[in-house]
Structures are given as structure tokens and as C-alpha cells.
Design an enzyme around this catalytic site. Structure first.
Site, PDB file in Angstrom:
ATOM      1  N   GLU A 164      54.779  68.202  65.166  1.00 23.91           N
ATOM      2  CA  GLU A 164      54.275  69.424  65.803  1.00 23.91           C
ATOM      3  C   GLU A 164      52.755  69.449  65.926  1.00 23.91           C
ATOM      4  OE1 GLU A 164      56.603  69.334  63.468  1.00 23.91           O
ATOM      5  OE2 GLU A 164      58.327  70.526  64.128  1.00 23.91           O
ATOM      6  N   PHE A 186      66.233  80.403  54.920  1.00 29.93           N
ATOM      7  CA  PHE A 186      66.015  78.994  55.193  1.00 29.93           C
ATOM      8  C   PHE A 186      64.995  78.837  56.331  1.00 29.93           C
ATOM      9  CE2 PHE A 186      67.271  75.083  57.556  1.00 29.93           C
ATOM     10  CZ  PHE A 186      66.783  74.191  56.617  1.00 29.93           C
ATOM     11  N   GLN A 187      63.983  78.019  56.110  1.00 29.74           N
ATOM     12  CA  GLN A 187      62.912  77.761  57.082  1.00 29.74           C
ATOM     13  C   GLN A 187      62.176  79.026  57.498  1.00 29.74           C
ATOM     14  OE1 GLN A 187      64.542  75.110  60.158  1.00 29.74           O
ATOM     15  NE2 GLN A 187      63.830  73.417  58.856  1.00 29.74           N
ATOM     16  N   LYS A 234      65.182  84.638  65.972  1.00 31.85           N
ATOM     17  CA  LYS A 234      66.296  84.016  66.682  1.00 31.85           C
ATOM     18  C   LYS A 234      67.214  85.040  67.337  1.00 31.85           C
ATOM     19  CE  LYS A 234      69.630  80.307  66.269  1.00 31.85           C
ATOM     20  NZ  LYS A 234      70.216  79.263  65.431  1.00 31.85           N
ATOM     21  N   MET A 284      32.180  57.146  58.894  1.00 36.02           N
ATOM     22  CA  MET A 284      31.241  58.243  58.755  1.00 36.02           C
ATOM     23  C   MET A 284      31.070  58.625  57.284  1.00 36.02           C
ATOM     24  SD  MET A 284      29.116  59.922  60.371  1.00 36.02           S
ATOM     25  CE  MET A 284      29.297  60.308  62.108  1.00 36.02           C
TER      26      MET A 284
HETATM   27  C1  TPP Z   1      41.855  65.498  58.944  1.00 31.49           C
HETATM   28  C2  TPP Z   1      40.520  65.065  58.463  1.00 31.49           C
HETATM   29  N1  TPP Z   1      40.371  64.597  57.195  1.00 31.49           N
HETATM   30  C3  TPP Z   1      39.153  64.199  56.753  1.00 31.49           C
HETATM   31  C4  TPP Z   1      38.054  64.257  57.560  1.00 31.49           C
HETATM   32  C5  TPP Z   1      36.694  63.801  57.040  1.00 31.49           C
HETATM   33  N2  TPP Z   1      36.193  62.658  57.803  1.00 31.49           N
HETATM   34  C6  TPP Z   1      35.302  62.795  58.800  1.00 31.49           C
HETATM   35  S1  TPP Z   1      34.925  61.354  59.542  1.00 31.49           S
HETATM   36  C7  TPP Z   1      35.951  60.498  58.516  1.00 31.49           C
HETATM   37  C8  TPP Z   1      36.110  58.998  58.647  1.00 31.49           C
HETATM   38  C9  TPP Z   1      36.803  58.636  59.901  1.00 31.49           C
HETATM   39  O1  TPP Z   1      37.114  57.265  59.832  1.00 31.49           O
HETATM   40  P1  TPP Z   1      37.562  56.466  61.117  1.00 31.49           P
HETATM   41  O2  TPP Z   1      38.584  57.232  61.873  1.00 31.49           O
HETATM   42  O3  TPP Z   1      37.928  55.082  60.708  1.00 31.49           O
HETATM   43  O4  TPP Z   1      36.262  56.465  62.022  1.00 31.49           O
HETATM   44  P2  TPP Z   1      34.827  55.799  61.822  1.00 31.49           P
HETATM   45  O5  TPP Z   1      33.941  56.842  61.189  1.00 31.49           O
HETATM   46  O6  TPP Z   1      34.989  54.593  60.957  1.00 31.49           O
HETATM   47  O7  TPP Z   1      34.394  55.506  63.206  1.00 31.49           O
HETATM   48  C10 TPP Z   1      36.563  61.353  57.607  1.00 31.49           C
HETATM   49  C11 TPP Z   1      37.479  60.934  56.547  1.00 31.49           C
HETATM   50  C12 TPP Z   1      38.255  64.777  58.855  1.00 31.49           C
HETATM   51  N3  TPP Z   1      37.252  64.918  59.718  1.00 31.49           N
HETATM   52  N4  TPP Z   1      39.483  65.146  59.285  1.00 31.49           N
END
Ligand code: TPP
Lengths: 164, 577
Positions: free
Chosen positions: B50, B112-113, B162, B477
Site C-alpha cells: 500500500e 478484525f483489521q 463496509k 548521505m
Molecule cells: C524511510 C527513511 N529512512 C531513513 C532515512 C534517513 N536517510 C536519509 S538519506 C539515507 C541514505 C540513503 O542511502 P541510499 O539510498 O543508498 O542513497 P545514497 O545517499 O547512498 O545516494 C538515509 C538512511 C530516510 N530519509 N528515509
């Protein structure tokens, strides 16, 4: 600064939780909040007491206005207004001297004794929050058994009104 | 004729002009799914999770301007949509989410749900409804579309028990709705517009800073006209890219944390700032105490609560960007005041010095693929004409920095919430809305696996998306922040045990390519773009430790950007006009 905000909103289930949710989500204070339906049963009227800097209050009013169910809103504190709160209070009244003292204080503050037992008086008092606070102080902590306050409701003075 | 609630729901969508709904069935939604089965007009796209449905609807909405529509069942169906709803909410994307609910008579009994959908979604929707009366169903759906698409747009949830979907009533879809408590301001106040134009025309060092509001409000033409009329520098936020043509000389690039040196320096030094459809987000402003110290700020926004929320505006103008910009253009043309040519020329000379620093510049390599290079090549090969979605991380910033968007609605990313997993499902919505367009998703090996299951949806509906995985084997990042601010303690930012993405793509029925030499980048991209029949998963093995430059660190102002180490900061040499 303390602000009293009056809100007219759709009388829908969940409307109250939208307001309280907004305050907790954005970290705003609520000192008190009261709500009840109006003469038009599709609307309810809320009075909310909050505090914050001018910019916080500006955000609060804008965010409240943004809620879909808020029809109209007025910061009563911007103009002259009247506020009232009601309190029900149970005090100790077991000896003659305290019974007299409680009755006397209640009269001074224009309270009404609405229930009596041989050890307890229940007093009803209406006024602004300051008056209620002063009454509590005058009674003294050791005499107080239980306090119920309604929270503030307010209305603008003079011709101004919040009407849809 | 009387119709069931389920039939009414689908008829409403049809009459609202909905082409696609993105969804996933389950018990509480089964009557609605049955009604879907018995008609041809509204197409349902079966996602694999979803969350994917909400992002796909979101991508559809961002790329078309029309509301995205989602249909899910109660309980886990709903909770799985929350990330996608919050993503749309933060970026003000019009979306209507229809959720099945347990029957009215068991609501509140931990059936349920059962989940309190209205309660769970309340903090991340523009509004939500629980339908309790079948005679209000059609009107409620109309209201949902109205609220989602007007004023500052946003997601709206309609929760339908529902039993309501089984009951019958006469179907009437209202042409319009009037909600007394919801009357967004459309036109700007003429006095405020006049003041704004006066301030603009007397500016010595003006900057026009615009955000996602230009895209959402279809105001890019008006913005372009006004900027060109004045000859002033224009910068866009991450959400606003494509609002002003990126290849135009008056464009000074994206601003904010990873924006250009010239745009951030110009922000710091400007004396008049016109902000349109932007919300002074912390990733844009840097440290608020150091923000635009010399500027008079004009803020145009449809949402009054955005104005003076983070930064006080001297001239607020509430209303729709398109209408207000139009009036500003007229007013500039009619005004006796003209821009101060000498001052503006001076200002441009200063900006051009900053620009000469080439703050995005990177060191190309023959051995290892630089992520920036892949994006540059994609830009060249698609001539800036592709739809580009992204996930969240370094790759997102490289995409924003190196793909030059000349048109609105082409750059699709989760700016506000920063949702990893957004890119691929969003690209599905984009590709469905634009079947003949080139759609690319720029992602990282961390983000892509968060919604990887949607590769299956892509096969089912023949969506030839170009997946560009900038695989640095790091949560890049996060790693960058750890390098800069945590003395290289790389706590849990290494992606161990990665899948073989080529085999993974193949097992989903797509083409997988692994590219590890700079010399092969172009050919792989060419092959993928040319093949309009299949999804290509391109796993680019990139430089592991590349960083995104420049950067504004926490607590720093626009004029305190952290540059790539070999860049000489021009800041010290500048003379404030
Ligand atoms: C759902 C979610 N969890 C954690 C983060 C924190 N976060 C921001 S950038 C990042 C790293 C992303 O890694 P990748 O997709 O490999 O991209 P890169 O930075 O290596 O280009 C994380 C964990 C986020 N933005 N979204």
C-alpha cells in the site's frame, strides 16, 4: 502573554480532537479549552486559553483557521472582553469556627453554598480566573477537599460578536 | 436508480474524471473491489504494497497536476499508507485516499483489521472523513476532491465502513460543493501587491526565491515572465526546480543546504527578497539567525500559516501564485519606476564571480564511476526532457544538481518528508500518466530496496522505467554526515549483504545491467532509453566515498557554505555593494 481565543466550528465528531491534536503536534500550550454546541446545533463554540509570544499566537490563530472545520475565530484578547469560569469546590466544615469562616468567605466572593453535610460544604463560584484563584487562596489549602473548574469561556464586550 | 455504496464510490471517481486508482484489496474493501470489476472506465493498478499505491498516486499527481487516487482496505491496509500520505502532505500534493473500514456496528470493538483510520491519519492529512450515512457518501467524496485540490493542496482520506458500501441509495454527484468553513483566499490584496512591486523596483540587490508552490499553482509561465521583465536573479528550492527554466542565464541554481554557492551567497547579500510559493524550510534557510540579514522580505503564498512562520515577512501577500504574479507583471509594466539598471548590473557582476567558482564541480575519473557523471549523461541523452523521480540521499542531491529542469512537473522527489522508497512507485504513476515519455528514477542501493516489490507491478502494467541505481555500497548521505560530523565513525551506514541487482531485476522479469566503468555509462543509458518496451535496472557501481558539495552545515548561514576542499572561497574577497 495569555490569550483567550474564541472559535466557532462545525459541530462534527472529531472536531475537538483536531484542535487538541494541533496543539500537541506543534507544541503549543493549552491552559484550558471548553466546548459546547450553540443555539445553531450545526455549530459548536469553543473557548481556548493559551499563552505564547506574538509570533506563536499568530501561528496558533493561522493554524486553527486552517482546520477545515473552523468557521470563524476571534482572539478576544485583542479587544475588551468578558471572561467567566465556574468552580465547584468542596471544603471542610466540621467545626463551628471553620463553618462560619467558610460561609463568610463564600459570601465575600459571592459564592453559593449548594450542598451541606455536617462536615462538608460544597460551594459554587463564578468569576474570572483571577477571582477564582483568589478565592482558592483565601480558603487555604488545608481546608480544600476537591476542586472542579470549568475552564474559561469568553465573549467580546459591546457590539462586537462572533456570529455566523 | 438506486446504487450500492460501493457502486457510488466508483461512479463518483468516474464522474470526477479519475483515470487511475492505485490500490490493494482486502476484506473491508471487497464490495468496492466488486464494483470496480463490473466497469471499465476507472482503471485500477494493483500495487504490491500500500505504500507503493500512495507514492504512485503521488507521482501521478505531481506529474499531471490532477489528484492521485488510492484505494485500500482497513487496518494494515491503512497503516501501510501512512508514510505515503505523510509524504504527500509535506509536499502539498493533491490526493484522495479511500479506505475500507470495518462495519459501523463493530467500530470501536477492536474488530478484525480495525484501526482508527481518522485518528491515525489526522496529523498528516489536509482533512479526513468517516462516512456514517450512505446518503452523504457522494457529497463527501466530492468534498474530498474539492479540499484536496484547492487552496494549498494536500491528501484527504475518506473512510467508508463496509456496511455503507453495501447499502443502497439514489446516486447524485454534486457539480460543486460549498464548504462554509473552507474558503481559501485566491486573489492577493491589491495594496500588498503594490507595495511588493514598489519594493522590487527599488531594489539594489534583489533575489527571487521560489518553491513548490509555483509548480503546484501552475505559475511557471508567470514567474518566467516576471523574472525576465525585471532581469533579476531567480533561485528555486529543491521542490521548486523546473518552476523557472534551469538553462536560462537568470537562473542561479537551487538554493539551500546543497544548493549553488551563487544562490546562497546572493540570498545572504540581497536587499529585497521575493519569495513565492516557498515556505522557508530549514534545509533552505540554514541558521535562521543568520538568514538574509539585509533583506526586506516579500512573501507570496496561498497558505497564510506559511507566512511569517519561520521568517517574518515585511510584505505578506496571501493568494494564488499565478494570479498574484500576473498582477505583479501588470503592475511592473504600468509603473513609472524602473529597475535600477546600474545597481542590477553591479549585482550580476558580483553573482557571476560567485558563479565562476563552479561549486558543483567534481573530479571526473577514468577508473571509477562518479555519480554526478551518470546524472550529467542522463541529462545530455534525454536533452532535459525526461521525467526524473528520485529517492532520498546523495543521489537525490546529485540529481537535483546535475539534471537541468526547464519545465515544471518533471522533477519528482520527496522534499519535505524525505521518504526513501518513494522513487520507484512514484515513477510508476508518472509513466502511467505519460506512457510515451522517458521516465527515470535515480536511486541508491539503500532506498531502492525499500519499495523493490513494485518491480512486479511494473511488469504487470508494462512500465518501461529506467531505474538508475547509484550504488555506492553505503547509505551515502548518512556516511557523509558521519565523515563530516562524527569523525568518520561509520555507524551502520554500510550496506552489507547487498543483493545481485542484475539477477534481482531479471527475476522480476526485467532487464538488469551492471555498469562499473565510466566508459560504459553512456552506452548503458542509451540502450535503456532506446528500449521503450522494457524496464531497465541499471546498477551503476559508483565511487564509494563521493560527497555532495557544497554544503551548509547545521548552525551555519548561507554565506558559510562548506565547499569542496579544493575550491577557494570567494567570500573573503567579495565587496558588499
Ligand atoms: C524511510 C527513511 N529512512 C531513513 C532515512 C534517513 N536517510 C536519509 S538519506 C539515507 C541514505 C540513503 O542511502 P541510499 O539510498 O543508498 O542513497 P545514497 O545517499 O547512498 O545516494 C538515509 C538512511 C530516510 N530519509 N528515509
Amino acid at each position: 502573554m495569555r490569550h483567550v481565543i474564541s472559535i466557532v466550528m462545525e459541530n462534527e465528531p472529531g472536531a475537538l480532537s483536531r484542535v487538541s491534536g494541533l496543539f500537541s503536534a506543534r507544541g503549543y500550550n493549552i491552559e484550558s479549552l471548553i466546548v459546547a454546541p450553540t443555539e445553531d446545533h450545526t455549530l459548536s463554540r469553543m473557548t481556548l486559553v493559551t499563552s505564547g509570544s506574538d509570533s506563536v499566537i499568530e501561528q496558533i490563530t493561522k493554524q486553527l483557521n486552517k482546520l477545515i472545520e473552523v468557521v470563524k475565530l476571534q482572539d478576544l484578547t485583542e479587544n475588551r472582553f468578558i471572561e467567566r469560569e465556574m468552580m465547584l469546590i468542596k471544603v471542610k466544615a466540621h467545626e463551628n469556627t471553620t463553618r462560619e469562616e467558610m460561609m463568610r468567605l463564600s459570601e465575600i466572593f459571592r459564592g453559593r453554598i449548594i450542598d451541606v453535610t455536617d462536615t462538608v460544604y460544597t460551594i459554587e463560584l463564578t468569576g474570572n480566573s483571577n477571582k477564582i484563584d483568589s478565592f482558592l487562596e483565601a480558603l487555604g489549602e488545608k481546608n480544600i477537599i476537591e476542586v472542579v473548574r470549568t475552564g474559561v469561556s469568553g465573549i467580546a464586550r459591546g457590539n462586537r460578536s462572533l456570529k455566523i | 436508480m438506486e446504487l450500492t455504496g460501493a457502486e457510488i464510490t466508483i461512479r463518483c471517481l468516474r464522474d470526477e474524471g479519475v483515470e487511475y486508482i492505485f490500490g490493494y484489496p482486502g476484506g473491508a474493501a471487497l464490495h468496492i473491489y466488486d464494483a470496480l470489476h463490473r466497469q471499465q472506465e476507472v482503471m485500477h493498478i494493483l500495487v504490491r504494497h500500500e505504500q507503493g499505491a500512495t507514492h504512485a498516486a503521488d507521482g501521478y499527481a505531481r506529474s499531471t497536476g490532477k489528484p492521485g487516487v488510492v484505494l485500500v482496505t482497513s487496518g494494515p491496509g491503512v497503516t501501510n499508507t501512512v508514510t505515503g500520505i505523510a509524504t504527500a502532505y509535506m509536499d502539498s500534493i493533491p490526493m484522495v485516499v479511500i479506505t475500507g473500514q470495518v462495519p459501523s456496528n463493530v467500530i470501536g470493538q477492536d474488530a478484525f483489521q480495525e484501526v482508527d483510520t481518522v485518528g491515525v491519519t489526522r496529523p498528516c492529512v489536509k482533512h479526513n472523513f468517516l462516512v456514517k450515512d450512505i446518503t452523504k457518501l457522494a457529497e463527501t467524496i466530492k468534498k474530498a476532491f474539492h479540499i484536496a485540490t484547492t487552496g494549498k493542496p494536500g491528501p484527504v482520506v475518506v473512510d467508508i465502513p463496509k456496511d455503507i458500501t453495501a447499502q443502497k441509495t439514489e446516486y447524485i454527484y454534486p457539480d460543486s460543493v460549498n464548504i462554509r468553513s473552507y474558503q481559501p483566499t485566491r486573489r492577493g490584496h491589491p495594496k500588498q501587491i503594490k507595495k511588493a512591486v514598489q519594493a522590487l523596483l527599488t531594489a539594489q540587490r534583489p533575489v527571487i526565491y521560489t518553491g513548490g508552490g509555483i509548480i503546484l499553482g501552475d505559475a511557471h509561465e508567470e514567474l518566467t515572465e516576471l523574472v525576465r521583465l525585471l532581469g533579476y536573479p531567480c533561485t528555486n528550492t529543491l521542490m521548486g526546480l523546473g518552476g523557472y527554466p534551469a538553462t536560462d542565464p537568470l537562473f542561479i541554481g537551487m538554493l539551500g543546504m546543497h544548493g549553488t554557492y551563487e544562490s546562497n551567497m546572493a540570498m545572504h547579500d540581497c536587499d529585497v527578497l521575493l519569495a513565492v510559493g516557498a515556505r522557508f524550510d530549514d534545509r533552505v534557510t540554514g541558521e535562521l539567525a543568520k538568514f538574509c540579514p539585509y533583506a526586506k522580505i516579500i512573501h507570496v503564498d496561498v497558505d497564510p500559516s506559511s507566512i511569517s512562520k519561520n521568517v517574518p515577512a515585511s510584505i505578506p501577500v496571501v493568494g494564488e501564485a499565478k494570479l498574484i504574479l500576473k498582477e505583479m507583471i501588470e503592475s511592473v509594466k504600468a509603473s513609472e519606476l524602473k529597475p535600477d539598471d546600474a545597481a542590477i548590473k553591479n549585482w550580476w557582476q558580483t553573482i557571476d564571480k560567485w558563479r565562476a567558482l563552479d561549486s558543483f564541480g567534481y573530479d571526473q575519473s577514468d577508473e571509477v564511476i562518479k555519480p554526478q557523471y551518470v546524472v550529467e549523461k542522463l541529462y545530455e541523452l534525454t536533452q532535459g526532457d525526461a521525467f526524473v523521480t528520485s529517492d532520498v540521499g546523495q543521489h537525490q542531491m546529485f540529481a537535483a544538481q546535475f539534471y537541468k529542469f526547464d519545465y515544471p512537473r518533471r522533477w519528482i522527489n520527496s522534499g519535505g518528508l524525505g521518504t526513501m522508497g518513494f522513487g520507484l512507485p512514484a515513477a510508476m504513476g508518472v509513466q502511467l500518466a505519460h506512457p510515451d515519455a522517458t521516465v527515470a528514477t535515480i536511486t541508491g542501493e539503500g532506498s531502492i530496496v525499500m519499495c523493490i516489490q513494485e518491480l512486479s507491478t511494473c511488469l504487470q502494467y508494462d512500465l518501461p522505467i529506467n531505474v538508475i541505481n547509484l550504488n555506492n555500497r553505503y547509505l551515502g548521505m548518512v556516511r557523509q554526515w558521519q565523515e563530516f560530523f562524527y569523525e568518520r565513525r561509520y555507524s551502520h551506514s554500510y550496506m552489507d549483504a547487498l543483493p545481485d541487482f542484475v539477477k534481482l531485476a531479471e527475476s522480476f522479469g526485467h532487464v538488469g545491467l551492471r555498469i562499473d566503468k565510466p566508459g560504459d555509462v553512456e552506452d548503458a543509458l542509451k540502450q535503456a532509453i532506446a528500449d521503450t518496451g522494457r524496464l531497465y535496472f541499471m546498477d551503476f557501481v559508483t565511487d564509494q566515498t563521493e560527497n555532495v558539495y557544497p554544503m551548509i552545515a547545521a548552525g551555519k548561514g548561507h554565506h558559510e557554505m562548506h565547499l569542496k576542499p579544493d575550491k577557494v572561497d570567494a567570500h573573503d574577497q567579495r565587496e558588499l555593494a
